[in-house]
Design a protein around this motif. Structure first.
Motif, PDB file in Angstrom:
ATOM      1  N   MET A  15      39.896  53.285  42.598  1.00  0.00           N
ATOM      2  CA  MET A  15      40.138  51.960  41.848  1.00  0.00           C
ATOM      3  C   MET A  15      39.368  50.826  42.635  1.00  0.00           C
ATOM      4  SD  MET A  15      44.376  52.308  41.297  1.00  0.00           S
ATOM      5  CE  MET A  15      44.427  50.824  40.515  1.00  0.00           C
ATOM      6  N   THR A  16      38.092  50.810  42.447  1.00  0.00           N
ATOM      7  CA  THR A  16      36.981  50.086  42.723  1.00  0.00           C
ATOM      8  C   THR A  16      36.451  49.348  41.835  1.00  0.00           C
ATOM      9  OG1 THR A  16      35.225  51.510  42.614  1.00  0.00           O
ATOM     10  CG2 THR A  16      36.409  51.874  44.440  1.00  0.00           C
ATOM     11  N   GLU A  17      35.379  48.248  42.387  1.00  0.00           N
ATOM     12  CA  GLU A  17      34.676  47.503  41.577  1.00  0.00           C
ATOM     13  C   GLU A  17      33.883  47.945  40.595  1.00  0.00           C
ATOM     14  OE1 GLU A  17      35.323  43.970  41.684  1.00  0.00           O
ATOM     15  OE2 GLU A  17      37.114  44.789  42.651  1.00  0.00           O
ATOM     16  N   ASP A  18      33.447  49.250  40.433  1.00  0.00           N
ATOM     17  CA  ASP A  18      32.602  49.831  39.857  1.00  0.00           C
ATOM     18  C   ASP A  18      33.254  50.130  38.402  1.00  0.00           C
ATOM     19  OD1 ASP A  18      30.794  49.974  41.815  1.00  0.00           O
ATOM     20  OD2 ASP A  18      31.357  52.086  42.574  1.00  0.00           O
ATOM     21  N   PHE A  19      34.677  50.151  38.304  1.00  0.00           N
ATOM     22  CA  PHE A  19      35.326  50.471  37.212  1.00  0.00           C
ATOM     23  C   PHE A  19      36.113  49.053  36.643  1.00  0.00           C
ATOM     24  CE2 PHE A  19      34.921  54.408  39.756  1.00  0.00           C
ATOM     25  CZ  PHE A  19      34.364  55.178  38.938  1.00  0.00           C
ATOM     26  N   SER A  20      36.293  48.403  37.545  1.00  0.00           N
ATOM     27  CA  SER A  20      36.940  47.183  37.046  1.00  0.00           C
ATOM     28  C   SER A  20      36.871  45.956  38.103  1.00  0.00           C
ATOM     29  CB  SER A  20      38.597  47.512  36.806  1.00  0.00           C
ATOM     30  OG  SER A  20      39.359  46.441  36.208  1.00  0.00           O
ATOM     31  N   LYS A  21      36.875  44.912  37.438  1.00  0.00           N
ATOM     32  CA  LYS A  21      36.598  43.532  38.090  1.00  0.00           C
ATOM     33  C   LYS A  21      38.093  43.139  38.849  1.00  0.00           C
ATOM     34  CE  LYS A  21      35.087  38.860  38.344  1.00  0.00           C
ATOM     35  NZ  LYS A  21      34.210  37.701  37.639  1.00  0.00           N
ATOM     36  N   ASP A  22      38.105  42.778  40.120  1.00  0.00           N
ATOM     37  CA  ASP A  22      39.125  42.491  40.916  1.00  0.00           C
ATOM     38  C   ASP A  22      40.351  43.699  41.071  1.00  0.00           C
ATOM     39  OD1 ASP A  22      38.347  39.835  41.651  1.00  0.00           O
ATOM     40  OD2 ASP A  22      39.276  38.938  40.013  1.00  0.00           O
ATOM     41  N   ASN A  23      39.511  45.001  41.182  1.00  0.00           N
ATOM     42  CA  ASN A  23      40.451  45.927  41.140  1.00  0.00           C
ATOM     43  C   ASN A  23      41.615  46.139  42.413  1.00  0.00           C
ATOM     44  OD1 ASN A  23      41.404  48.589  40.242  1.00  0.00           O
ATOM     45  ND2 ASN A  23      39.151  49.185  39.656  1.00  0.00           N
ATOM     46  N   LEU A  24      42.057  47.151  42.418  1.00  0.00           N
ATOM     47  CA  LEU A  24      43.452  47.318  43.328  1.00  0.00           C
ATOM     48  C   LEU A  24      42.581  47.397  44.736  1.00  0.00           C
ATOM     49  CD1 LEU A  24      46.156  47.379  44.284  1.00  0.00           C
ATOM     50  CD2 LEU A  24      46.111  50.055  43.791  1.00  0.00           C
TER      51      LEU A  24
END
Length: 623
Positions: free
Chosen positions: A123-132
């Motif tokens: 759950m990193t920034e590569d898949f979503s902004k402001d991720n967990l």
């Protein structure tokens, strides 16, 4: 056997019931925040529990779940099992809430789990902004690492998240933050104790309370492996050895206090206890020994002895026990008799106390080199003087050793060789008086009456009878447990003491001591004599020495009486002579200056001659 099987089945049923209750509670909590109007299209299984969720929220945030769904797109996967997910179902529930946009608070109690589960689920920034992952990382850096208590709490959570928490450097960052914070607190506390003296100089107030060590209690909740890493980091940062020592004492007391009553002389299951439930305690003792500061007096001597007892009882490594013995030996002069009385944890036929360990400690004390601290303060140049620190330490340890020998002497299992080796450990100049050693040997002879004459002679050779006090010498002269040669030596030295006393009373007498022709010592009699003649000769010399001793004592009493009488006579004669001499001097004075210096000095000379004659007559009449 049937009862044991029924008990195990009952425990398994209870565990299954607890798991089912936990599963039901999770499903109930899960149903509260998922979309109720949209049916679930995927089930995530974590640690035996299932979460009925939806693919879209999960896929939009988690790279791992996205890959799993993409791999099974043709088969339309509806069930995914996440093996070895860090933190279990509780951590996944928080991650799922984040995917669904449900707000929850990130705290020091869950930030480590969130960091690990976000890494596992990608759950990193590569898949979503402001991720967990970024949110948890930001909280860890900006909040946790600036607070020592929070760092300790995070380390506690990391105990169940290893090795992933170590790979993500959560542990190392918290440890560095704790060490830095403790060092800063210590410096601030030191500055707060600075004050100006009356002369205007800045100095440290030693009596003021040090508030920079409040973290000691917080660290005691950590597991031993993480605690070891924290203390090592503190040493590298320069935290005071005294603070490190206080933390080690506090941690050991909390971990080992409950195990202090394990040893019981009547307990025959000590080996089973050591092999079974004491593995953790053994690890704690060995770790604490490896963390001890190298500086002297940073650790209380009583705590070192307590660690040594635990190390012996728990059968710790030889290296740990030798390290403790070396540390204790370097400061043995400040220990007490109770510290040295280490119980023996071996088989029933052994001694009551562990004399071998004490012997090694004494050897370490005797062989220690002059420390650098002694060289710096200049005391090394006075090491041979009787008042130097090393000599003072020898005196203290010699008294301690004599008391220890008296305590272990009544033990029926204590062999003569062990007793003699321990008694002879210190150098000869360590004991200025041998009363304590004589007392210990006398107790040993009383408790071991089956010793042969040769063994008793060998044991008594340790005593220098010339260093016995008058009371101890009087006791030894009448002690039937001592060999005859020892009694002869005691009487001989008692006679020398009396002769020296007489010589001091009459320094002008030219005494020719009869003892110059004697050479009485243990084993000094002629070897050509038969044992019976040898014994008879010793008996005869013993009687002669006793008679001579009695005569000398009577002579000394008579001399004391004569001395008192002579003193009284001198006082009476001196008052009469003073008046006559004063009258003569007045009569000889010439107020008109006609007398010579020779005439004026003659009365004084005559009076001196008169005084000497009176003293001579007094001494002659008294003698």
């Amino acid at each position: 056997m049937d009862r044991t099987t029924d008990k195990q089945l009952h425990q398994q049923q209870q565990q299954q019931q607890q798991l089912s209750l936990a599963k039901c509670s999770r499903q109930q909590r899960c149903s509260e925040w998922i979309f109720r109007d949209v049916p679930s299209d995927i089930t995530i299984e974590v640690s035996g529990g299932g979460f009925a969720l939806h693919k879209f929220p999960l896929v939009s945030r988690s790279g791992r779940i996205r890959k799993l769904v993409a791999e099974h797109r043709d088969s339309d996967i509806s069930r995914v099992e996440l093996l070895s997910l860090p933190g279990g179902a509780e951590s996944f529930e928080l991650a799922a809430k984040f995917c669904y946009g449900i707000n929850f608070e990130i705290t020091s109690a869950n930030v480590a789990q969130l960091c690990c589960v976000s890494d596992y689920l990608e759950m990193t920034e590569d898949f979503s902004k402001d991720n967990l992952a970024s949110r948890a990382e930001e909280y860890l850096e900006s909040i946790v690492c600036k607070n020592l208590e929070m760092c300790v709490e995070v380390l506690q959570q990391c105990e169940n998240l290893l090795p992933l928490a170590d790979e993500l450097k959560i542990v190392s960052r918290c440890i560095d933050a704790i060490a830095s914070k403790a060092c800063v607190e210590q410096i601030a506390s030191s500055f707060s104790r600075l004050e100006y003296s009356s002369s205007g100089r800045l100095h440290m107030n030693r009596q003021a309370k040090c508030d920079g060590d409040w973290w000691i209690e917080d660290l005691s909740v950590l597991r031993i492996d993480l605690y070891q890493r924290v203390i090592t980091a503190m040493k590298c940062r320069g935290v005071r050895p005294e603070s490190i020592g206080a933390s080690l004492v506090n941690y050991a007391q909390k971990e080992l206090t409950k195990k202090s009553s394990l040893w019981n002389p009547s307990n025959q299951q000590k080996v089973d206890l050591i092999a079974g439930s004491n593995v953790h305690e053994r690890l704690v003792v060995e770790t604490i020994v490896s963390l001890l500061p190298v500086e002297k007096l940073a650790i209380p001597i009583s705590f070192l002895f307590g660690l040594l007892r635990s190390a012996v009882m728990l059968d710790c490594t030889v290296a740990s026990r030798l390290d403790l013995e070396r540390r204790i030996g370097s400061q043995l002069d400040i220990s007490t008799l109770d510290d040295l009385l280490i119980p023996s944890f071996r088989h029933a036929g052994d001694t009551l106390f562990d004399v071998d360990t004490v012997h090694r400690i004494l050897v370490n004390f005797s062989q220690q080199d002059v420390s650098e601290d002694d060289m710096e303060d200049g005391s090394v140049f006075e090491s041979d003087s009787p008042h130097s620190p090393s000599q003072t330490a020898l005196f203290k340890v010699s008294k301690l050793l004599d008391n220890y020998l008296a305590e272990i002497a009544p033990d029926a299992n204590l062999k003569l060789a062990k007793f003699m080796v321990i008694a002879d450990t210190l150098p000869a100049h360590a004991r200025t008086i041998h009363d304590g050693l004589y007392r210990a040997i006398d107790i040993y002879l009383k408790a071991h009456q089956g010793l042969s004459d040769a063994d008793r002679k060998k044991l008594c050779k340790l005593i220098d009878f010339q260093k016995l006090s008058q009371e101890a010498g009087a006791h030894a002269a009448q002690n039937e447990r001592l060999p005859l040669q020892a009694i002869v030596q005691v009487l001989y030295f008692e006679q020398l003491r009396l002769r020296n006393a007489l010589g001091c009373a009459h320094p002008d007498d030219d005494h020719k001591p009869m003892h110059q022709s004697w050479r009485i010592s243990s084993g000094a009699l002629s070897a050509a004599m038969s044992p019976r003649d040898n014994y008879a000769s010793l008996r005869r010399e013993n009687r002669e020495l006793k008679l001579e001793l009695a005569r000398l004592r009577m002579r000394l009493n008579d001399l004391e009486k004569d001395h008192v009488c002579m003193k009284r006579n001198m006082e009476k004669s001196s008052s009469h002579k003073f008046m006559s001499s004063f009258t003569k001097k007045i009569g000889k004075l010439n107020f008109f200056g006609h007398s010579s210096s020779r005439g004026s000095s003659s009365p004084s000379k005559n009076s001196q001659r008169t005084d000497s004659k009176v003293i001579e007559r007094t001494c002659t009449s008294s003698v």
